[in-house]
Design an enzyme around this catalytic site. Structure first.
Site, PDB file in Angstrom:
ATOM      1  N   ASP A 268       0.862  -1.160   0.000  1.00 52.78           N
ATOM      2  CA  ASP A 268       0.000   0.000   0.000  1.00 52.78           C
ATOM      3  C   ASP A 268       0.914   1.230   0.000  1.00 52.78           C
ATOM      4  OD1 ASP A 268      -3.232   0.582   1.584  1.00 52.78           O
ATOM      5  OD2 ASP A 268      -2.104   1.744   0.105  1.00 52.78           O
TER       6      ASP A 268
HETATM    7  C1  GLC Z   1      -4.231   4.427  -0.366  1.00 47.18           C
HETATM    8  C2  GLC Z   1      -5.139   3.247  -0.074  1.00 47.18           C
HETATM    9  C3  GLC Z   1      -5.112   2.203  -1.144  1.00 47.18           C
HETATM   10  C4  GLC Z   1      -4.910   2.892  -2.487  1.00 47.18           C
HETATM   11  C5  GLC Z   1      -3.498   3.446  -2.489  1.00 47.18           C
HETATM   12  C6  GLC Z   1      -3.173   4.206  -3.773  1.00 47.18           C
HETATM   13  O1  GLC Z   1      -3.623   4.885   0.797  1.00 47.18           O
HETATM   14  O2  GLC Z   1      -4.994   2.586   1.172  1.00 47.18           O
HETATM   15  O3  GLC Z   1      -6.342   1.491  -1.067  1.00 47.18           O
HETATM   16  O4  GLC Z   1      -5.083   1.975  -3.537  1.00 47.18           O
HETATM   17  O5  GLC Z   1      -3.248   4.275  -1.375  1.00 47.18           O
HETATM   18  O6  GLC Z   1      -3.916   5.377  -3.823  1.00 47.18           O
END
Ligand code: GLC
Length: 729
Positions: A268
């Site tokens: 993430d």
């Molecule tokens: C965010 C979210 C994730 C998302 C990623 C990219 O913090 O937790 O679900 O896909 O970052 O934006």
């Protein structure tokens, strides 16, 4: 790993040409935070990232959209780096790109897998048209806690429904041929247990037992893997003391070994760096080592791998085999997307012009939106409203809002592109007058800032009450702002924000004919409303076609068919509250206080999982169980439309394994069928229960089916239905 010899051979031969730096480069994803169509950035972070792109030290970009931008970066990498390995472009296409579908929790309320798959297909078509080939969706986190803002992004509290929806969304995004230019790789997230954040506070600790992990949390991810999802995203949370981004147990043992997942794991956003504040890694270099060894194949925006992984390998802290495995997985997905055949396959300017906001997509998301609406109450059949109804007052700030109903995960779309409720209703009648009522939310709320709520300024209430007084009926549109749910949006209360309840009570004093339309991203606690307001529609945040979908239901063009995918509590003090709970040793009321209850609240929810009414009525009869074939136990029931209009009903089958080595929930959804019936028509609905539905995972993650008595309930929600039982030998 499934042997597709052509692609596997290509991957291996390419891998054999790559330097260690180039391999690590494939494991690196950057955010496209500069104007990529402009001149090359000359200083700071952007310049470094630009240099890395040219060196082939970047495998993927996120948040770069538009054929011009994508083509520019793809060209830079393909033409300037030594091996010209194309980038894969990812984005959060959560419920649509430009054309927005209902938020995923709303879609889950439809229980309509075909509509949900089509909704994902529409999202993929628009995303692919702007150069994207990968979405960070579906989010398949089960959650039982409406305080958590990201419940809007998932499929609710139930594993069986969540698993079906996970499959439908993966199929919708990926289609049957990933090399088609209107399909994109999907991403099951967040692996795992992010939805069990303590106290519903986002990014908080998750600490759950193996039975909940194995039987509640993991199955939707397994369903996504079985549907051939190409990527999985880990998460920010720790699970039982170990950050999931560094969990070899989850990413290696379960995902890649047990389930045979052959795609790749993306971290993430900077979750590898976050191993340091978690107190799990000493520094970023140590974090890179832990995450790589745990099976996190690609680093989103932490620059951990691109900075430290080469040295970690050289120092023997990470084996090159580990790197090779990650790179193979990444390259394989790029080959399957057809990016090596044609790196510019997703950069078609004509498609980009033609596909965004296409009318086909409007029809698709309108269909999805209608089916997502749940009728919670309809006393005296106040709904549907007659088209010749005289003076209708429409009241509430949200009624005239063409932005908030888009929901919170709409970073690819354009603000103010929703059909508002008022606009939708006015297509059916001219007898409408509008009063905004008091200010509720700050109008400049956006994706990254807190929404502020007016708690004091009552201006507007008097005018709204006056309008209600002179009207025949009132449509109140109340609820949450679209940015009050979603990432980083936890609440400690679940009531209607601001002065909305006060407004409703004042209006109700002068006019009892009130239809309450709720717009929210999570279950709300509305006991007073449920008790007093004659008609209540749960409309969530329905995306671009909000007003048209709601108007069709309000005026009876469409008979609502939604069922709640998440329990609605009476009070926030009951949370987490969910239907598939355990019995406890003291389930029932006793003359003393010594049983499982509250002194100040009932145990029962306001509205149970699976609940939803219709403008018609359905009768259930003839429940029969045929257990003669113990491998295929047949359960049948007759459903009759006893009302005056056609309607759809979600027939739900629940089991209760009454005695087991690991206590089983008092009820578990194990089958549902959404049927359509004309008035006075009946249908025999048949379910087949196999070991797959009757078994559960024990503490060793072994799937077991234990003999004994099973209670069965087939009905219209998780509390109402016909009961019977059978013996499993
Ligand atoms: C965010 C979210 C994730 C998302 C990623 C990219 O913090 O937790 O679900 O896909 O970052 O934006």
């Amino acid at each position: 790993m499934a042997q597709n010899t052509t692609i596997d051979q290509k991957v291996d031969s390419l891998l054999s040409l790559m330097t260690l730096e180039e391999k690590v480069g494939q494991m690196n994803q950057y955010n496209g935070f500069w104007d990529v169509t402009g001149p090359a950035p000359e200083k700071g972070n952007a310049a470094t990232k630009y240099e890395h792109l040219k060196k082939g030290w970047v495998g993927s970009m996120l948040n770069v959209t538009g054929t011009e931008e994508v083509r520019k970066l793809q060209k830079l990498v393909v033409e300037e780096s030594r091996l010209g390995i194309p980038l894969i472009f990812g984005f959060d296409v959560i419920h649509g790109f430009k054309t927005l579908a209902p938020i995923p929790l709303a879609e889950a309320a439809s229980w309509d897998m075909e509509a949900i798959e089509n909704s994902a297909k529409i999202a993929a078509d628009e995303a692919a048209a702007v150069g994207l080939n990968w979405t960070f969706a579906p989010m398949v986190d089960i959650s039982r806690d409406a305080r958590w803002g990201r419940v809007m992004e998932g499929a609710g509290e139930d594993t069986f429904l969540g698993s079906k929806i996970a499959r439908a969304r993966v199929k919708g995004f990926q289609g049957n041929d990933l090399s088609q230019p209107n399909t994109i790789a999907a991403c099951a997230k967040h692996f795992a247990a992010y939805g069990f954040a303590e106290a519903g506070r986002d990014y908080n600790t998750a600490d759950i037992g193996t039975s909940t992990l194995y039987n509640v949390v993991l199955p939707p991810f397994h369903a996504a893997v079985d549907a051939d999802v190409k990527t999985v995203m880990n998460g920010f949370n720790i699970l039982n003391g170990v950050p999931v981004t560094a969990s070899s147990f989850l990413q290696h043992d379960i995902l890649k070994e047990k389930w045979g997942f052959d795609g790749f794991v993306i971290s993430d956003w900077a979750s590898i760096m976050e191993l340091v504040p978690h107190g799990h890694a000493k520094n970023l270099k140590h974090a890179a080592e832990l995450a790589a060894n745990a099976g996190s194949d690609m680093d989103m925006e932490a620059s951990a791998y691109v900075t430290h992984l080469v040295n970690n390998v050289k120092e023997g802290k990470v084996s090159e085999n580990t790197v090779d495995d990650a790179v193979r997985r990444i390259l394989k997905v790029k080959f399957e997307l057809g990016l090596f055949d044609d790196p510019y396959r997703y950069c078609d300017d004509t498609r980009q012009k033609e596909r965004l906001y296409h009318e086909e997509h409007q029809a698709g998301v309108l269909d999805m939106a209608k089916k997502s609406i749940v009728l919670l109450k309809n006393e005296g059949n106040l709904l549907p409203i007659k088209k010749d109804q005289k003076k209708i007052a429409v009241i509430g700030e949200l009624a005239n809002d063409d932005n908030s109903p888009l929901g919170s995960w709409r970073i690819g779309s354009d603000n103010n592109t929703a059909v508002s409720v008022l606009e939708g209703l006015k297509k059916y009648t001219k007898n409408i007058s509008y009063a905004k009522g008091p200010k509720v939310f700050n109008s400049d709320a956006n994706f990254i800032t807190e929404v502020t709520v007016n708690e004091t300024d009552t201006e507007g209430i008097k005018e709204a009450v006056a309008l209600a007084k002179e009207s025949e009926m009132v449509i109140m549109v109340l609820g949450e702002h679209g940015f009050q749910s979603g990432e980083g949006r936890s609440r400690t209360e679940l009531d209607l924000p601001g002065l909305q309840s006060q407004l409703l009570k004042e209006v109700y004093k002068v006019n009892k004919n009130v239809v309450l339309i709720l717009m929210n991203g999570r279950p709300l606690t509305i006991p007073w409303e449920a008790e007093n307001i004659p008609a209540i529609l749960e409309t969530w945040q329905l995306g671009t076609q909000t007003g048209n979908a709601i108007a069709e239901v309000v005026f009876g063009e469409y008979n609502p068919s939604g069922k709640l995918p998440m329990t609605f509590p009476r009070s926030v003090g009951q949370v987490p509250i969910y239907y598939n709970h355990y019995s406890t040793g003291r389930p029932g009321a006793q003359p003393t206080v010594f049983w499982s209850h509250y002194s100040d609240e009932k145990n029962e929810p306001l509205y149970p999982f699976g609940y939803g009414l219709s403008y018609t009525s359905f009768d259930y009869s003839n429940l029969k169980i045929d257990a003669s074939d113990q491998k295929n136990i047949e359960v049948s029931v007759t459903v009759t439309n006893t009302g005056k209009i056609k309607g759809e009903e979600v027939v739900q089958l629940y089991i209760h394994d009454k005695v087991a080595s690991i206590t089983r929930p008092v009820k578990e959804l194990k089958g549902f069928q959404k049927i359509s019936l004309a008035p006075n028509n009946s249908k025999k609905v048949i379910f087949t229960l196999t070991d797959k539905e009757l078994g559960f995972y024990n503490h060793n993650y072994e799937f077991v089916v234990e003999p004994g008595e099973f209670d069965i309930m087939v009905g219209t929600n998780s509390q109402q239905g016909l009961h019977d039982s059978f013996i499993k030998n």
